[in-house]
Design an enzyme around this catalytic site. Sequence first.
Site, short mmCIF file in Angstrom:
data_model
loop_
_atom_site.label_atom_id
_atom_site.label_comp_id
_atom_site.label_asym_id
_atom_site.label_seq_id
_atom_site.Cartn_x
_atom_site.Cartn_y
_atom_site.Cartn_z
N LYS B 78 0.85 -1.20 0.00
CA LYS B 78 0.00 0.00 0.00
C LYS B 78 0.88 1.25 0.00
O LYS B 78 1.93 1.26 0.67
CB LYS B 78 -0.90 -0.04 1.24
CG LYS B 78 -1.95 1.07 1.30
CD LYS B 78 -2.83 0.88 2.54
CE LYS B 78 -3.89 1.95 2.66
NZ LYS B 78 -4.77 1.75 3.84
N SER B 153 -9.50 1.65 2.81
CA SER B 153 -8.65 2.43 1.96
C SER B 153 -7.55 1.61 1.27
O SER B 153 -6.81 2.16 0.45
CB SER B 153 -7.96 3.53 2.79
OG SER B 153 -7.15 2.96 3.81
N SER B 177 -9.90 -0.56 7.01
CA SER B 177 -9.30 -0.38 5.68
C SER B 177 -8.58 -1.59 5.11
O SER B 177 -8.30 -1.62 3.91
CB SER B 177 -8.35 0.81 5.70
OG SER B 177 -9.07 2.01 5.71
#
Lengths: 52, 453
Positions: B78, B153, B177
């Site tokens: 990420k 996210s 997330s």
Amino acid sequence: MKFVADLNEDQRRRIAATLDRIRAGLMEKKIESPGEEPAPVFVPEAFDAFEK
Amino acid sequence: MHLKSDTMSQKIAALAAGEYSALSLAEHSLERAKKLASLNAFVTFDDSLVLKQAEVASQRIASGRPISPIDGIPIAVKDNYLTADYPTTACSDARPIAPENIDATIVANLRAAGAIIFGKTNMHEWAYGATNTTSNIGATKNPYNQEHITGGSSGGSAVAVASGMVGAALGSDTGGSVRIPSSACGIYGFKPTYGRASRHGILPLSWSLDAPGPMARSLADIEVLLPFFMGQDPHDPSTFNAKPFRAIVKTGTPRVLNLYGEGFERSDEVDLVIRQAIEKTELVAEDYELTDLWRYFSGWETILHCEATSYHLQALEKNPEGFSAVTRAHLEAGRRLSALELLEAQKLRASLMRSLYYEMPDWDVLVLPTLPIPAPKHGEDCQEFGGRKVTTQDSMTWFCWFGNMSGLPCLTIPVGVSELGLPIGMMLMGKAGRDEELLAVARIFDQRINGCS
């Protein structure tokens, strides 16, 4: 409420809605017992204490 | 052997058996990431960096000296984890960070174990949202149906795993997330107990809620990855007492609680799939009503906004235009909350923890849907389910945020699909510090629901 000048109408609406919702929740759940201290930093040791 | 559908554990076995090499696996990953570029999973990946790592891994494996089980496995990261070889942007124009030869602790652990650090994945700007539609490179697309969102996210990481681009991916979780996009994209995602996994080198959203987590195609994959996440890290004081991960092979019959009440509403479709999944486990799931949830939610939101604004305050004052309009509005809301309101929120956090620990019947695992609805369509602002009408953002964090507020370990596993063929996930929550027990229980669920061994 004061806003910085360059925030647009949508941003102002979002901010107001967020704060209204948060404050409604915070005020509804008033906790005044002296035993109700803020939570400590969460570490396993703290959780162990909760478990005992 | 199916390179695009194999789990990471199957890829590990295939590499060990010489069915393919780390180099050919990396080449396949690059090819697939390019072929499926329309899903918008990646901010960046570099062919030469990937192939260079893979060549070295191939040589180690071919000579019978792999460094670890994950040697040669492509892993996506990420874009809020610092990486020595890629810039880090958090998908925002506010504060891009150039490579500075620094890896986040977890990235460093994986790299040292021979994993191929494949590239950086698309995410909701600064992890400050759960839809993955606010990103400076555009929204991610759900691999099951590109008209639908991935959730966030860590949306890019979920896409990269679900579509077979990589063996596994790294996410971070402040209100769901890791779990939200994992559920929406039909994969497994795990959030450890707060304080067991290092946050060092991961750009924070809200430091007392943030937890890093693995995302993968099987529960076994999650367990292979967790030793690289968990344990003490001198760079992250919250881990000072963290135990390393040690998988538990067997567990007894778990005591299961099925939470309900105001704030636990879900669509009929999701409710049916979850109930059928619980029935398949043949475990007794006792219903328990947890009250005051929306008030606790206010506490979570307060902590989130205050800590996020504190972290971004200088950038907010120097370069407010660098943030998207929505992210900036979140930060401005945080600037308007008082110290007393933050303390009130911390009391609510203590109250929620006491409810979960002392005021409920004894339990081993809490069961919930991960999401109240299947992944919404792009462009939808609101969702209606169970008599509620809420923003799409709130529908995504609906069941997930209180795992962060309480610090409990949480896992999502895929358990079915919607009428439209979109994945539906089940969330299992365990007791603090007992991540291994939660995973052992999850294995029972996974075996009985999905037939996974």
